[in-house]
Every structure is written in structure tokens, then in C-alpha cells.
Write an enzyme that holds these catalytic residues in place. Structure first.
Site, PDB file in Angstrom:
ATOM      1  N   GLY A 180       0.702  -1.437  -0.044  1.00  0.00           N
ATOM      2  CA  GLY A 180       0.032  -0.064   0.107  1.00  0.00           C
ATOM      3  C   GLY A 180       0.823   1.107  -0.003  1.00  0.00           C
ATOM      4  O   GLY A 180       2.068   1.286  -0.266  1.00  0.00           O
ATOM      5  N   LEU A 182      -4.234  -5.658  -4.778  1.00  0.00           N
ATOM      6  CA  LEU A 182      -3.104  -4.652  -4.727  1.00  0.00           C
ATOM      7  C   LEU A 182      -1.637  -5.212  -4.038  1.00  0.00           C
ATOM      8  O   LEU A 182      -1.682  -5.749  -3.077  1.00  0.00           O
ATOM      9  CB  LEU A 182      -3.396  -3.528  -3.955  1.00  0.00           C
ATOM     10  CG  LEU A 182      -2.562  -2.141  -4.015  1.00  0.00           C
ATOM     11  CD1 LEU A 182      -2.409  -1.652  -5.360  1.00  0.00           C
ATOM     12  CD2 LEU A 182      -3.103  -1.309  -3.119  1.00  0.00           C
ATOM     13  N   ASP A 183      -0.627  -5.181  -4.758  1.00  0.00           N
ATOM     14  CA  ASP A 183       0.630  -5.548  -4.331  1.00  0.00           C
ATOM     15  C   ASP A 183       0.841  -6.969  -4.203  1.00  0.00           C
ATOM     16  O   ASP A 183       1.629  -7.445  -3.403  1.00  0.00           O
ATOM     17  CB  ASP A 183       1.117  -4.740  -3.095  1.00  0.00           C
ATOM     18  CG  ASP A 183       1.085  -3.337  -3.376  1.00  0.00           C
ATOM     19  OD1 ASP A 183       1.614  -2.787  -4.541  1.00  0.00           O
ATOM     20  OD2 ASP A 183       1.012  -2.445  -2.699  1.00  0.00           O
ATOM     21  N   GLU A 184      -0.073  -7.739  -4.708  1.00  0.00           N
ATOM     22  CA  GLU A 184      -0.113  -9.138  -4.474  1.00  0.00           C
ATOM     23  C   GLU A 184       0.074  -9.934  -5.671  1.00  0.00           C
ATOM     24  O   GLU A 184       0.228 -11.330  -5.688  1.00  0.00           O
ATOM     25  CB  GLU A 184      -1.430  -9.464  -3.955  1.00  0.00           C
ATOM     26  CG  GLU A 184      -1.880  -9.468  -2.395  1.00  0.00           C
ATOM     27  CD  GLU A 184      -1.197 -10.121  -1.386  1.00  0.00           C
ATOM     28  OE1 GLU A 184      -0.516 -10.909  -1.715  1.00  0.00           O
ATOM     29  OE2 GLU A 184      -1.266  -9.756  -0.287  1.00  0.00           O
TER      30      GLU A 184
END
Lengths: 293, 293, 293, 293
Positions: free
Chosen positions: D210, D236-238
Site C-alpha cells: 500500500g 493490490l501488491d499481491e
């Protein structure tokens, strides 16, 4: 400030380490260096840091002097009092009384014992305490007392924690090292050992907290795995970080290969953290550590 | 100690960097910190080192004060005089006047210019001087004057060196950076620029001195290749080392692939060395450097 | 190609490692994979490399099959014959018979023995042979036979080398590891052990060959120190490099501190090289090594 | 398998890269190498991997042959059909059509453009698309078209995403690079770009997902900061991680200094990921990536 009468050095001893923490302000360095001069001392190593997060000033000095502890403390007294300093004075190189907690994994315990024996780690280990018996011979080889108590339920776990606290008292322990000790300490024990218990977690925190971090790392497909030495707090794997290392891995490594690869980083990260702590190089600034390497 | 009148800061400026070198002895820190207190200063960063090789004491301080240069110098004068200190006082962050020498390779020049523009490298580059014209557009993009003179024989080489010295004088240059400048400087020029010229050598010195280090590295089959930023001396690739980095390679890499892989290390190593130098973090201790990171 | 009858795996064993070297040319992979298919095998790991320096082709395969050694060799025979291959077939994970030579330094020997015990290093160590007695207890703890013979003059040195050769013969040794063995082997012994003796040199070769590399490193002021595992040849510290590692140091470290700091790199570099060799991952390409990691 | 008629190489071109993915089983390597032989090809580089997580087999080959695309495809057809392979055949070194998305930060864009120009990154960048105008000159210097559209609310954000998709179509874009593009893509856009959009996140994932990862890193007191290049997914960011790097920091660094220090890792991590992708070295295995370096 703990005073250790038994370890007051003889007259010929004259290398001191002094750490101090206080609210930042002008003139502190001058005041401290004045006290050192007054005690006939020479500063051989000096590091300082002012935290913008907490407004605190941190300092670590090594001082050579013919003065004994009493003289040096007397010279420092007005300064530490004026600035309400949290301070600690010790002899450079004095072995720190260190209790080692272990389970079955040998690599961290082996590294600590080997380096202590090799003269590279200033600790005295009065006891290795384990919830398994498998490391008895290893401890024995290094001449370190070993004791094991099974932990199988709440009662035996509580008994183990009582044993820890008794060992801390008996041996006047200054540091407790969790060398891959695979039990979570109770909040009460964490509290009792606050600021003097170091754990090694087998991941690069804050990634992969909790159980099976290598399995988590494999599943997430990270390209570096790591290890983190941190102070123990009741908030699992959230204590202030002292040291971290990583090593590169690739897609071909299974979770169990990661376990083997990561052991090197675990050992050297934990041993490094213990060494810095034993040399009074680790100071706490809230949730962060100051490391005067 | 060079005094730079034009850059004396206005009254509102109050962050100084002070470096000093002298024969080690007791009371130096106290004397210096006393002078700082006398000038109403507060020490915000402090590093010191005593060299057992040369018996010299090295210190770098950052000082916040409302005092101007004159006041601060006046306060320091008795101390620096008493200890015959080699000292330097400057404003934190003042851009260092830096001449860049280049040939055809763009990566180091690009990194220096990009970072200078990005505000991460406190230098002012009045001129890029090259023996080729190929980097003219790059310099132009960053608004940096560029000049090229061919070096094809002894006469043109001598003329180039005359131009270097003239540029140093014209722009009052404090640092000369050889950013993959592929000519060996004459002993006279090395002498003239002693202590203020930094070169990047594309190997991990002392391995692979001289020409074609990547070809040498390939032939020797090393598993890591590196780059070394060092002071220029007339003894080729033997000047004091400021910074080094390495990167892992394997058997599959050809010599020309090593050239490409090594460029990253060259750029970042040189830029790092220039940054430390511009921040007064690099002090000389005989053939070695003290780096107050 | 050495055939090891005693170690021919039982019928249930079916994981093989095959390495082969030959002049490069078209169709080799297809021919080899055809032989594997013919033997009912499945390729579980495969790496290949063509050397542009020597025009040779290198391959390492891991093969799962119900076939025994005879069947697999029969299937491979036409291919290896046609291409005049230098080849080697072994069982994955078979412990390599490894003779360890040591002097007084414990760290490399300790690391080898600990990892062998921990199941992370596929070697069988029939003997540690030393010119000092100080590591006897360490070897004893790991249940490894230990023998020491003083080396004080030419005659005792020659006797020691005779003992080495005898041990190699007695135990059918496949690898000799010089684990900080502080004697230079005679050219004759180097020749006799060519391609199967690995030394750890305590510098980042080719920098700081010969004696006292840490003292040399301190004097030169390098910013990284390292260790190099290489094959032993009669040309001192010039044998093909297998693995190298470095660690960052700064100006504050004395030569003797570099000794302590470098030990970690020495241990892990040597152990890594031994592990790769034991896993048939190290192939020679002239003066360079191919490492199929 | 996308066929790119315009890029079919002329008769003289003969270096191909072939990647393939299928369910693992015996005989695949033999079948593929047979097809290569049938097309008169020579395998110059070969890597393979069998995933124990998904049971899939992954292979990357470089093949030299006088055969054209049609001949090679014809030879491969029976094999890829039989094993239901997901495959891709391309010319080694063909520049990948790459759309770059940016905001205000210059370092990643600069690194991509510089390396593309230097011939080290096989991409063709038809457009840099930004929600700010600040990088217009940088793109212009490298001769790359630049377009900016403000993103200030939901409507302008939607318009920007429409523009992205149109650019992808117009330029037949094969890869979208988010070079510190500071907007979260909509789930629909993530879906549309699945497997061909790479983001750089300025932390060592999974730590500090994040916003403001450097601020989080400072607060947590980590001793290493890092950067992660990963595929963009709606989570997100995964997304699957392609590459990660870290750099050591200490307590003295403020959050804003971490931002500056981390830029190097961000640039080189993103550029490395783009380079591997452009060279067909990145294959997806569920939530993990196979990187054939």
C-alpha cells in the site's frame, strides 16, 4: 543502571564502555567529554545519534583511563544527573551472562557456542535450556550445562517458564537468547524479560510473521528469503528489530530447501545481534533500535 | 584550509560541516565541543576515528548555530592552533564545484548528471570535458556545458591536460571526476590534482589493474566482478580506495557481457564516492581513506 | 569414468546424476535425451553450457528411472562413444569420500562437520589430517577420525604428504579439502590430486595472493574483503575458482579484526564449493569452472 | 501463441527463442530436441523446470537454425499439439513493444530510457503516458513520444484508463510498465492487461504493502529496505513477484532519506524485470514466477 560489584575491574583495567540516553539539548557532548577529561580518560570510540522521532539523544563511548569505576562514576555523576540520563557503564569485553533457550534446531546454538569458544562473542553461557534433549551433546562438547524439560501442555509450559525465570535469577542473567526456541513466551514472561530477550525469526520481518515462514515465502514466490533478530515482546514478531539479513533464492527451491538455505542467515543474524547487545551497541528508541556498530 | 568568501552563508544559514585531522591525544573532543558550545552551536552529527597506523585523529562534525563563519572560526581558532589541526569548515549541502572528464561511455556521466538534477548529489558541474564528442547531447539535456578535444598523440594529449588545468582554474574546481575517462593522466597532472581527483576503475582492485579488466576477469573465471572508486595518483590504479562494489556473475557470461553487467556497479560506485567527497566524508590517512558515512 | 561397484544402488534406487563434456555439435541433447527415454528415464533437472572459449559442450542431468546402472550405461554407451564424451554417472546424494586437511583454525572444519552431521553436505569424511593437534576434540565430537603429524622441516613435510597420499588410497578418497591447511603442497602432490583438491584462500582472488592476505587488505584499504574456494594447482592461488564471497568492512577495522570478520566468508565459501563438487555441479573448462547451481 | 507477421525474420535471421509450458511427463525434452534437430537447429541455451506445486513443465530454448519461422513451427507442431503446450516462438533480441506509465518520479523512467538507448534493454517504447507533465523533456531527449493527462477525479481516471487501452491497441503493445505510476488500476484494466503489466513497488513485499512504504519501513525500524517488481493484478501488491532487491540502512536514516536511498533499488529491480520479460525469461506458475535467468 545496574552496578556489578563482582566485576569491578582491578586497578590495571582501564577500558570502559559508557552508553547514555537523555532528552537532546545543547552542551551534552561537551559536558560528557569534560567528565571524561576530569577522570583522566581518553575517548577511543564515540558514536552519537539524535532521534527526530522521540527527541532523545543517544551516545556510546569507549574510554581508556587509569581511573576505577568509582572515580569515573563520580566524574560523570553531575552530568548524568543534570540531564536525567539513562546510563550504563561497563568494562569493554566483559562476557555478558547469557541464557540460551533452544528446541531441536542446532544451527543457531552451534554458532553461538562455537563463536563464544573461538573468542569472538563476549558472552558467558551458564545454561542451555531446551524443551528437547537433542542438543545435550553439543552443549556438552562446549562445556556448557544443559537442561531439558518437555513442554507438552499448559502446565509443563508454565513450569518451563518458571524454570526460565529461576535460571535468570540464579545466574544473574543479563540476556536471554531464543535460539530457534519454538515456543511462544507468555505475556508475563515477555514483560519480565523486556529489553533483555532476543529472538531469531526465520523471515524478513514484517513479511511472514508467525508459523512456517518458509512455507509462506515459497507460496508467495519471493526472490530473497531472510532472518530477523528482534527483541521479544508480547506482540508476536513485532518487537524492535536488531538485525536482518537476506539471501537470494529462485523458483527452483522447495519450501524445505528454503529451510536449509535460510539457516545460515538465521545463525549469523542472531549471533550478530547477540554480539552487538553484549558490546552495549544496541539502544532502544521506542519501537526502533539504535545500533552503534 | 581554504576559505571561500563568495560562499560565506547569510546570517540565516546555520548548518556547518567541520572536518579536522591532527595527532591523537587526550582532550581533543572536549576542546572542540567546548568551542562549539562557545559559538552557541549544537552538534547534530559526529564521527571520529583514531588511526593506529598513523597515530592520527580524524573527526567530522555537523553543527547547527546562529553564528556566522567568522564567529565559528574565532571560537575554533585556539583549539585548531594548539593541536596543529588540518581542518575544513563548510556549509552543509553547498554544491561542490566539480569538473567531469569523460570519453565515450555514457553510463557514469548519465548517473552523475541525473542525480545532480534530482537533488541527490551536491555538486555543481561547470563543464564536462571529453576526448570525444559523443556525450554532447547528454550534457546539453542537463544544461551542462560540454567541450571535446581529440586526443590522438602526445601533443594533443598534452593540450588536453592544459585544458583540464585551465578549466580547474577558471571554475575554481574543487573536484575532478574521471567518469570512465580512458586516458592515463601524466604524473604532473596527478600531482597537481592530488587529493581532489577521483577515478572509477572497472574492477575490484587490486585485482585486474590496467587495461581490459573485464577480459582479465573472464579469463580468470572470477565469480564476482566489481568496480572501485579511488583517488588518482601517478601510480596507476594504486590510489587510495574510496568505495567498491561487486556483483555476482557466472561461467555463462562472456567478457562483453561482463562489460554490460559491470556498468551498474561502476555508476553507483563512482556516484557514491563523489557524494561522500562532496559531503566532506572522505579523509585521507596515508594510503587509506577514512569514510565517515 | 570411475565405476564404484560398492556403491551401485539397489533396484529401488532410481535417481541418477549424469555429467558429460564433449566437443560441441548439433544433436547432442537429442541423442542424450533419447538414451534417457530408452532407459525409461525422466529428466528432473537439466543444465547445459557451450563454452565459446574452448568449443566444448557441458551438461548435467538428473534422471529418475527404474533402470539400474548397467541398463542406463548401456543406453548411454552409443552416444558417449560417438561424441567421445568425458562422462560421469552417479547416484544423487551419494556421500563423497572426502579427506579434510587442517592446521589450527577451527572455523572451516567446524562448518564442514556441522553441516555434514546436519544432513546438508553429502560427504563422508573418513579422516581429518592436521599438522597440529588442536582440532582433535572437535573431530571427535562429530565422530570423525583425527590424526596429527607435526610439520617442522622438509623431512616432516614430505612425510605428511606421504600420509596424505596413503589416506587417499586407503579410503578411496574422491576429494581432498584444504580447510585452512597452512602448508603449501608440493608440485608432485598437486599433480597427483589435480581436479580433486579444493583450497580456501582468505582473500578475493586474484587480489592478495600468498601470505597474510588480511594484512595486505588492510594496508591497501579495500572496502570489501573476501574468500575464494579454488582447485589446488602447483601455481599458488592460481587454480580455477569455484566460489567467492565478500563482506563489507570499513576503515575502523584492524588487520586482526579483518581476520575475524573474514572467517564467516571462508567457511561458507568453502562449504558451498565442497557441496557443489559433491553434487557433481563443478566442471572444468580450462582455467575456468562451470558451476551448474 | 501470438504470431507477428511483420516481424517474421528474413532468411538470414536464425536465432530463435522458444518457451513452452505443459503438464509434465516423460519424453518431452527428447521430443522437442527432435523437432529442433528436424529443423536443422542447434540449441544454444536451454533451461527447464518442473513445478512440484502445479505439476507443470517449463522450458526455454534458444535455437540457431537456417530455418524460417514456418519451417520451425511445422517441425514443432506435432510435439506442441501432442502435449497441449502453451508455447511462444520469437526472434532473440526483438524489441518488445512496451508502454510506459509514469507520474512525477523520474528515476525509473530515466533508467529504462537510458538502457534502451544504450542497447541494454530490448524494448521499443512507442509512448510514455503520464498523469503529470514533468517528464516530457526527459522522454523528448530520448526521442520517445510523451503524453500527459491529468487524473484528478473518477472521470479523469476513467479517461486515463481508456487512453491506456487505446495506446495498447494502437501500438500493439506487448508489455505495460508502471514506472512509479502512482495510480491504482481498476480491476477491469488489471484483467485486460493480465500477465503483461509489470509494476514496481517500493518495498520488499510482502512487507509494507500500500501507500508510503518507506514511512512504514522507518516506523518499523527495518535494517534493509527493498523494491519488488511484480505482475499487476487486481489484488493490490499481491501479483506474482518477478524480482526483488534490498539495500542496508540504519537507524540514522529518516523516512525521506529512505525514499532517496531506495530509488536505486527501484530502478534496477524494475529494469531487470522488464529485461527478463522482454527476453522471454519470465513464465507464470500460478501465483509464482519461473525466471530462466
Amino acid at each position: 543502571m545496574e552496578f556489578d560489584a563482582a566485576l569491578t575491574p582491578p586497578a590495571t583495567q582501564h577500558h570502559w564502555v559508557l552508553t547514555l540516553i537523555c532528552v537532546d539539548g545543547p552542551g551534552i557532548v561537551h559536558a560528557i567529554s569534560g567528565a571524561v577529561v576530569a577522570a583522566g580518560g581518553n575517548i577511543t570510540e564515540s558514536q552519537q545519534f539524535t532521534s527526530h522521532d522521540t527527541g532523545r539523544f543517544f551516545m556510546r563511548l569507549q574510554i581508556e583511563t587509569h581511573a576505577g569505576r568509582d572515580e569515573l562514576e563520580a566524574a560523570l555523576a553531575p552530568v548524568v544527573e543534570k540531564h536525567s540520563m539513562d546510563w550504563r557503564l561497563d568494562v569493554v569485553g566483559r562476557p555478558l551472562r547469557t541464557l540460551v533457550l533452544a528446541s531441536t534446531a542446532a544451527h543457531c546454538v552451534n554458532d553461538l557456542l562455537f563463536r563464544q569458544r573461538a573468542g569472538q562473542l563476549p558472552v558467558h553461557i551458564p545454561l542451555v535450556l531446551s524443551n528437547h534433549g537433542s542438543l545435550r551433546d553439543l552443549a556438552g562438547f562446549y562445556g556448557v550445562p544443559f537442561e531439558s524439560l518437555p513442554v507438552v501442555d499448559a502446565a509443563s509450559k508454565a513450569a518451563f517458564e518458571v524454570r526460565i525465570l529461576r535460571a535468570v535469577e540464579e545466574h544473574d542473567v543479563e540476556l536471554v537468547v531464543l535460539a530457534r526456541y519454538m515456543q511462544i513466551l507468555s505475556p508475563e514472561l515477555c514483560e519480565a524479560l523486556a529489553g533483555r530477550a532476543i529472538n531469531i525469526h526465520h523471515s524478513f520481518l514484517p513479511g511472514f510473521k508467525g508459523a512456517n515462514p518458509y512455507k509462506q515465502a515459497h507460496a508467495r514466490g519471493v526472490k530473497l528469503i531472510g532472518a530477523t533478530a528482534h527483541f521479544v515482546t508480547s506482540d508476536l514478531d513485532e518487537g524492535p528489530i536488531i538485525e536482518q539479513n537476506v539471501v537470494r533464492v529462485d523458483h527452483s527451491r522447495s519450501a524445505s530447501e528454503l529451510v536449509a538455505i535460510g539457516q545460515d542467515e538465521e545463525s549469523r543474524t542472531l549471533t550478530q545481534a547477540v554480539k552487538w547487545f553484549a558490546e552495549d551497541r544496541v539502544l532502544l528508541d521506542g519501537a526502533r533500535t539504535i545500533i552503534f556498530r
